[in-house]
Structure formats: structure tokens, C-alpha cells
Design a protein around this motif. Structure first.
Motif, short mmCIF file in Angstrom:
data_model
loop_
_atom_site.label_atom_id
_atom_site.label_comp_id
_atom_site.label_asym_id
_atom_site.label_seq_id
_atom_site.Cartn_x
_atom_site.Cartn_y
_atom_site.Cartn_z
N ASP A 253 0.85 -1.19 0.00
CA ASP A 253 0.00 0.00 0.00
C ASP A 253 0.89 1.26 0.00
O ASP A 253 1.76 1.40 0.87
N PRO A 254 0.72 2.15 -0.96
CA PRO A 254 1.57 3.35 -1.05
C PRO A 254 1.56 4.23 0.19
O PRO A 254 2.49 5.01 0.40
N ILE A 255 0.53 4.11 1.00
CA ILE A 255 0.46 4.95 2.21
C ILE A 255 1.66 4.68 3.11
O ILE A 255 2.12 5.58 3.85
N VAL A 256 2.20 3.48 3.06
CA VAL A 256 3.36 3.11 3.88
C VAL A 256 4.58 3.94 3.47
O VAL A 256 5.36 4.40 4.32
N VAL A 257 4.74 4.14 2.16
CA VAL A 257 5.86 4.93 1.64
C VAL A 257 5.58 6.42 1.80
O VAL A 257 6.46 7.21 2.16
N LYS B 47 1.79 18.52 -1.80
CA LYS B 47 0.43 18.07 -1.50
C LYS B 47 0.22 16.70 -2.13
O LYS B 47 0.93 16.31 -3.06
N PHE B 48 -0.77 15.99 -1.62
CA PHE B 48 -1.05 14.66 -2.17
C PHE B 48 -2.52 14.34 -1.98
O PHE B 48 -3.23 14.97 -1.17
N LYS B 49 -2.97 13.35 -2.74
CA LYS B 49 -4.32 12.82 -2.58
C LYS B 49 -4.21 11.30 -2.58
O LYS B 49 -3.64 10.71 -3.52
N TYR B 50 -4.76 10.70 -1.56
CA TYR B 50 -4.70 9.24 -1.42
C TYR B 50 -6.08 8.65 -1.67
O TYR B 50 -7.09 9.15 -1.16
N TYR B 51 -6.14 7.59 -2.49
CA TYR B 51 -7.39 6.92 -2.82
C TYR B 51 -7.39 5.53 -2.18
O TYR B 51 -6.76 4.60 -2.69
N ASP C 145 2.61 9.39 -9.39
CA ASP C 145 1.55 8.54 -8.85
C ASP C 145 2.18 7.27 -8.29
O ASP C 145 2.95 6.59 -8.99
N LEU C 146 1.87 6.97 -7.04
CA LEU C 146 2.26 5.70 -6.44
C LEU C 146 1.06 4.77 -6.50
O LEU C 146 -0.04 5.13 -6.06
N ILE C 147 1.26 3.56 -7.01
CA ILE C 147 0.15 2.64 -7.28
C ILE C 147 0.46 1.27 -6.68
O ILE C 147 1.56 0.74 -6.88
N ARG C 148 -0.50 0.72 -6.00
CA ARG C 148 -0.36 -0.66 -5.51
C ARG C 148 -0.48 -1.62 -6.69
O ARG C 148 -1.42 -1.53 -7.51
N PHE D 54 -8.52 2.31 -4.21
CA PHE D 54 -7.62 1.75 -5.22
C PHE D 54 -6.19 1.61 -4.69
O PHE D 54 -5.33 1.08 -5.39
N GLN D 55 -5.94 2.12 -3.49
CA GLN D 55 -4.59 2.13 -2.92
C GLN D 55 -3.60 2.79 -3.87
O GLN D 55 -2.59 2.21 -4.29
N THR D 56 -3.93 4.02 -4.24
CA THR D 56 -3.05 4.84 -5.06
C THR D 56 -2.91 6.21 -4.42
O THR D 56 -3.79 6.65 -3.67
N ALA D 57 -1.81 6.89 -4.73
CA ALA D 57 -1.57 8.23 -4.22
C ALA D 57 -1.01 9.11 -5.33
O ALA D 57 -0.05 8.72 -6.01
N SER D 58 -1.63 10.28 -5.52
CA SER D 58 -1.13 11.27 -6.47
C SER D 58 -0.40 12.33 -5.67
O SER D 58 -0.98 12.97 -4.80
N ILE D 59 0.89 12.52 -5.98
CA ILE D 59 1.75 13.38 -5.16
C ILE D 59 2.36 14.49 -6.01
O ILE D 59 2.83 14.25 -7.12
#
Length: 395
Positions: free
Chosen positions: A55-59, A68-72, A89-92, A75-80
Motif C-alpha cells: 500500500d503506497p500509504i506506507v511509503v 500536497k497529495f491525494k490518497y485513494y 503517482d504511487l500505485i499498488r 484503489f490504494q493509489t496516491a497522487s503526489i
């Protein structure tokens, strides 16, 4: 093959920062998709996606320099967006299961193998392992880049997600690649695959295509594949009153080129279409016959002004593809639209004219003279007053 050499210094700094955190946390990380494709093509990278087997939230919690970022969570993705302006974009890593053609897929966390399998085309099913520094290419994407081919990854790809048809067109016109799956695409369209997706998704793909430099070629493929019935001679037609720098003008040109107006009506009602474009298309449809009636009429400047006054510019631009209206609209937009009188209601009242209707007649008459004669100076109110008396008007 060193994919990292294709990034600029600021991009590389962020990518290496993410890889370092992943290495410490024993997380596999991969640059995937379009970034790898574009580097292999030696073109500027548009988007940087990094897949993780976690899960990108760990990173994300350990990353510094984040603006700034947005976490979904779904889908376990983050736009940073980082402080240096770089977006990533970090994607699981995941697999996708389509329960029904055209539906959005069910997301299941998985590994890089499944993540590449879910992708649309072989040229996008590429990954670069940031820890092992090697290219992962299970479907021959690098070879297809060399051969200039856009080819699906797996069976039923276009049926499970018909928006891939539009993305195939997009990459084909962007890079000048050959569409390998032409017959399959046409069969999907023939079997009404596009009816399984919402109009919102359809129009979103049209807008994305309209952002491409070679957008006119996309419209030609729309006709070739029978996605829309188009008059190809109208695609990109010169418009006296605009150019095609505005994406909405390109969208309007698609509507104007449609041979089947029922398709235009269907495409009008969605939440993606720019509200101004939607209102323009509805106005044209509702006022078609009155607009048609002025095509061949000889109108003086004042009549032109009255016809087009207050109509939104997108309506006027749409109508300008009709050569019978183009010069009338040009005259209005560039000569008449900003025309103003020196005379106003208060000045007319100062002559002793009290009746509001008569004041309106005077101002209308003054504007008519102003537009049809080109007189720039202020008109003589006494002359107007005498003219109205001659017409037996009462004040």
C-alpha cells in the motif's frame, strides 16, 4: 537497459528517494507504463507512475518534500506533487477483474506480473525494476515499440473495456504507430461494445483525444471504424472566426462533422462536456430553423447586429463553418459586437422626451444609423426628434 537516464535531475531525485524508502522497508518498486514507453521512444516523459507491492500509504508517510497529495483508499493509489513541482503517482500492484463488459473493474492487490497483464497495450505493459535495475517486458512491448505497433495485451481486452479503443487511437496518432488490432476493434464496434460504457466515459475519451496534436487524424479513424458517422470534408475545416487552439473548438468541430445528428444529441447530455459547449449545442438545435432562414437573406449591419446580439461565441463559431453565415458573423464579431452609442436614455430625456417607448425608438433608430453608416460622432438629438415628429410620433 538504464531507463533512469531518461529522467531529468529533479525527476530522478524523486524516483531515487522513493526507491530508497522502499528498499529500507523491503518493498519492491517499479517505474511502469507510459514513462518507460516514452523513455524507450526518446520523448519527454508525460507521467511518472511507480508501482509498489505494498500500500503506497506506507511509503507516503516517510516521504519528504511533499507539497500536497491525494490518497485513494479504494484503489490504494496516491497522487503526489513535490515541492520541486514533480508529480508522481504511487500505485499498488494489482489485478483487475471485469464482472461485466464496460463496467469498471474490481481491484485486487497483487504483484507486478498481474499489474502488467491488466494494462491496455504491450507498449504500456512495461516496467523497470528500481532495485534490480532491469526492464520487465513479458509481452514484447519493447519489440512493438521498435516495430511501431499498438497491440492489445490479452484476449477480449477491447470488449472488457471499450474505452481502450479510444486509447489505441490516441497512441496511434501520437506516435504514428500502426493499429495491429484493427479487425478486432471494428468487430467490437459492430457488436455495439461502445454501448456498454457511459456517455461520460465516452466524452472524456474524446476530450483526451482532442488534446493531441494530431486530433484530426483521430476523427478520421472515428469514421473509418464507424464509431461516429462523420463528413470527413468538415474535419478541421477552416473557420473564419476562430482557430483550433481551444480544445472546445475541436469538440465543436466533431459535432459539426457528424452526419448522424442523433449521435450528437446523445453526446450532448453528460457531465464531462463543457457547460458552454452544451448550451451552444442545445441553442443551435432549438433555433435551427430560425438560423437557417437567414442564410440567404441580405442583411444590413443593423439586422446582423440584432440577429447575433447576445449569442454566445461558441454558437457563432459553430455557425461559422457554414460559409453562408461566416462573413455575416465575422462582420458582427469584429466590427459590430462592441459598437456603442454616445447617445443614451438620459440625454434623450433632457430633450423633453418622457415616453419610455419613444426613447427606445430613438435609441434604436440611432443605433441603426450608427451601424449602417459608420458615423462615429454623436448623433444630433434634434434631428432625431424632428424625424419622429415627421413620422407622427407623440412625445
Amino acid at each position: 537497459m538504464d531507463i533512469l537516464s531518461g529522467f531529468n535531475d529533479e525527476e530522478l531525485y524523486i524516483v531515487n528517494s522513493i526507491e530508497r524508502i522502499c528498499r529500507i522497508k523491503d518493498i519492491k518498486s517499479y517505474v511502469v507504463g507510459g514513462a518507460v514507453r516514452d523513455i524507450l521512444l526518446h520523448v519527454n516523459v508525460k507521467d511518472i507512475d511507480i508501482c509498489l507491492n505494498e500500500d503506497p500509504i506506507v511509503v507516503l508517510k516517510s516521504l519528504g518534500g511533499v507539497h500536497k497529495f491525494k490518497y485513494y483508499d479504494e484503489f490504494q493509489t496516491a497522487s503526489i506533487i513535490f515541492n520541486n513541482g514533480i508529480s508522481i503517482d504511487l500505485i499498488r500492484c494489482r489485478k483487475e477483474v471485469y464482472l461485466k463488459p464496460g463496467m469498471l473493474p474490481k481491484i485486487i492487490p497483487s504483484d507486478i506480473k498481474d499489474d502488467l497483464y491488466r494494462r491496455d497495450f504491450t507498449v504500456n505493459a512495461l516496467a523497470y525494476d528500481l532495485s534490480d535495475h532491469k526492464l520487465i517486458d513479458p509481452y514484447g512491448g519493447n519489440s512493438d515499440i521498435e516495430k511501431k505497433l499498438i497491440k492489445k495485451v490479452h484476449k477480449n481486452s477491447y470488449m472488457e473495456d471499450p474505452t481502450r479503443i479510444f486509447r489505441a487511437i490516441k497512441y496511434s496518432i501520437r506516435y504514428g504507430f500502426y493499429l495491429y488490432d484493427v479487425n478486432e476493434i471494428m468487430n467490437c464496434i459492430c457488436n455495439k461494445a461502445l454501448q456498454s460504457i457511459s456517455t461520460d466515459r465516452l466524452v472524456r475519451e474524446i476530450y483526451l483525444l482532442c488534446k493531441e496534436e494530431n486530433w484530426k487524424n483521430a476523427y478520421l479513424l472515428f469514421e473509418k471504424f464507424h464509431i461516429f458517422k462523420l463528413n470527413c470534408g468538415l474535419i478541421g475545416k477552416i473557420n473564419l472566426n476562430t482557430d483550433y487552439n481551444d480544445i472546445n473548438i475541436r469538440v465543436l468541430n466533431l459535432y459539426y462533422s457528424l452526419r448522424d445528428k442523433k449521435q450528437g444529441n446523445i453526446l450532448t447530455y453528460n457531465s464531462i462536456l463543457d457547460t458552454r459547449v452544451k448550451k451552444a449545442l442545445i441553442y443551435i438545435r432549438e433555433n435551427y430553423h430560425s438560423i437557417k432562414s437567414i442564410e440567404d437573406n441580405i442583411l444590413d449591419n443593423y439586422e446582423i447586429f440584432k440577429v447575433f446580439q447576445g449569442i454566445h461565441s461558441y454558437v457563432l463559431i459553430y455557425l461559422s463553418w457554414n460559409f453562408k453565415l461566416a462573413y455575416k458573423i465575422y462582420n458582427y464579431m469584429y466590427n459590430l459586437q462592441s459598437c456603442k452609442l454616445c447617445l443614451n436614455g438620459n440625454k434623450v430625456k433632457s430633450l423633453g422626451v418622457k415616453n419610455g417607448k419613444c426613447i427606445g425608438i430613438i435609441l434604436k433608430h440611432s443605433m441603426k444609423i450608427r451601424l449602417n453608416t459608420g458615423i462615429e460622432k454623436e448623433l444630433d438629438p434634434e434631428e432625431i426628434k424632428n424625424a419622429l415628429k415627421y413620422k407622427d410620433r407623440k412625445f
